[in-house]
Design an enzyme around this catalytic site. Structure first.
Site, PDB file in Angstrom:
ATOM      1  N   SER A 120      84.722  -4.653   9.254  1.00 16.19           N
ATOM      2  CA  SER A 120      86.160  -4.443   9.258  1.00 16.19           C
ATOM      3  C   SER A 120      86.617  -3.824   7.949  1.00 16.19           C
ATOM      4  CB  SER A 120      86.877  -5.772   9.484  1.00 16.19           C
ATOM      5  OG  SER A 120      86.382  -6.413  10.638  1.00 16.19           O
ATOM      6  N   HIS A 125      97.477   4.151   1.978  1.00 15.29           N
ATOM      7  CA  HIS A 125      97.703   5.412   1.267  1.00 15.29           C
ATOM      8  C   HIS A 125      99.209   5.587   1.123  1.00 15.29           C
ATOM      9  CE1 HIS A 125      93.499   6.419   2.004  1.00 15.29           C
ATOM     10  NE2 HIS A 125      93.706   6.142   3.283  1.00 15.29           N
ATOM     11  N   CYS A 148      86.880  -6.341  13.878  1.00 18.79           N
ATOM     12  CA  CYS A 148      86.047  -6.635  15.029  1.00 18.79           C
ATOM     13  C   CYS A 148      85.903  -8.150  15.110  1.00 18.79           C
ATOM     14  CB  CYS A 148      84.662  -6.001  14.903  1.00 18.79           C
ATOM     15  SG  CYS A 148      84.668  -4.210  15.044  1.00 18.79           S
TER      16      CYS A 148
END
Length: 272
Positions: A120, A125, A148
């Site tokens: 994971s 950003h 996951c």
């Protein structure tokens, strides 16, 4: 408070479902001079530098019960920052595993939620920018939480919303892949979800106009949010409303609202 016991799905092997939350925020302001626009960008870069963003994402990892494996962070010249965190399966206390809550409900602000994770990552950003002609400056932050396993990253959503001053928020959630139970039956989603809105606190929802666009058969969910109230002083940088003549106040307000409407609907809108 007694926590309801959730009947656990017995799987054949690891839970291979990939659950991805994309959380995007926009902060809009008006800076009428070049100096003010530079000042706004400097302010944003200071408020949301790589160090602070790392703290936010580390808290997200704690909320969803992940171990942080690696952190890469960078402040950019002239502006913006990025952080990527790789996370792995968190330790699960037996009592927590028995009573894990995966109902549609807001997550903590923040307190620890545990779950099963592997392969994971969490990324952010930032994108500060200015309109060179109209005095509008915009800060955008994009955060992706991909996991996951059993837990859904939606439990971190409530915390993320409260970590940013957001005029506009767009949220996407998608479950991909499949996992199998012990009989071999495929499961393309392992939890109930009607709307992303159900993972947002009611007092937060009261502040925003909200729109859902969901494709249930594809396990794709989308929610857009825009603040209801508009107070001009909250959108001015380097000047206050009382310093502006009424005609200029009206012009700036129209520019800001037009900018926000275009961002919310994702298209250029002709002025009337």
């Amino acid at each position: 408070m007694k926590i309801k016991t959730i009947k656990k799905l017995k799987l054949y092997g690891f839970n291979n479902l990939t659950k991805t939350l994309s959380f995007n925020i926009y902060d809009i302001c008006y800076a009428r001079t070049e100096e003010d626009r530079k000042g706004y960008i400097e302010y944003i870069d200071e408020q949301y530098n790589a160090e602070r963003l790392t703290n936010i994402l580390t808290n997200v990892a704690n909320i969803i019960g992940a171990n942080v494996l690696n952190i890469a962070k960078q402040d950019y010249d002239p502006q913006g920052a990025s952080v990527t965190i790789l996370v792995s399966e968190g330790e699960i206390h037996p009592k927590d595993a028995e009573h894990f809550d995966d109902n549609e409900s807001p997550g903590p602000l923040p307190e620890s939620v545990v779950g099963h994770l592997d392969k994971s990552h969490i990324t952010v950003h930032t994108y500060p920018e200015s309109d060179p002609d109209k005095g509008i400056s915009t800060f955008r932050a994009d955060i992706d939480v991909s996991t996951c396993g059993k837990i859904s990253p939606l439990k971190a959503l409530n915390y993320l919303i409260h970590s940013f001053d957001s005029d506009i928020i767009t949220i996407d959630y998608r479950v991909r892949g499949f996992t199998r139970d012990i009989t071999g039956k495929k499961y393309f989603i392992d939890h109930k979800i009607n709307s992303i809105q159900n993972y947002i606190a009611s007092e937060t929802k009261e502040l925003y106009h909200m729109i859902d666009v969901n494709i249930y058969q594809e396990n794709i969910f989308h929610t857009k949010m825009i603040l209801k109230q508009f107070e001009l002083d909250n959108y001015l940088f380097g000047v206050s409303k009382k310093e502006l003549i009424p005609k200029e106040r009206k012009r700036i307000k129209q520019r800001l609202k037009h900018e926000m409407t275009e961002i919310f609907y994702g298209r250029n809108i002709p002025k009337v």
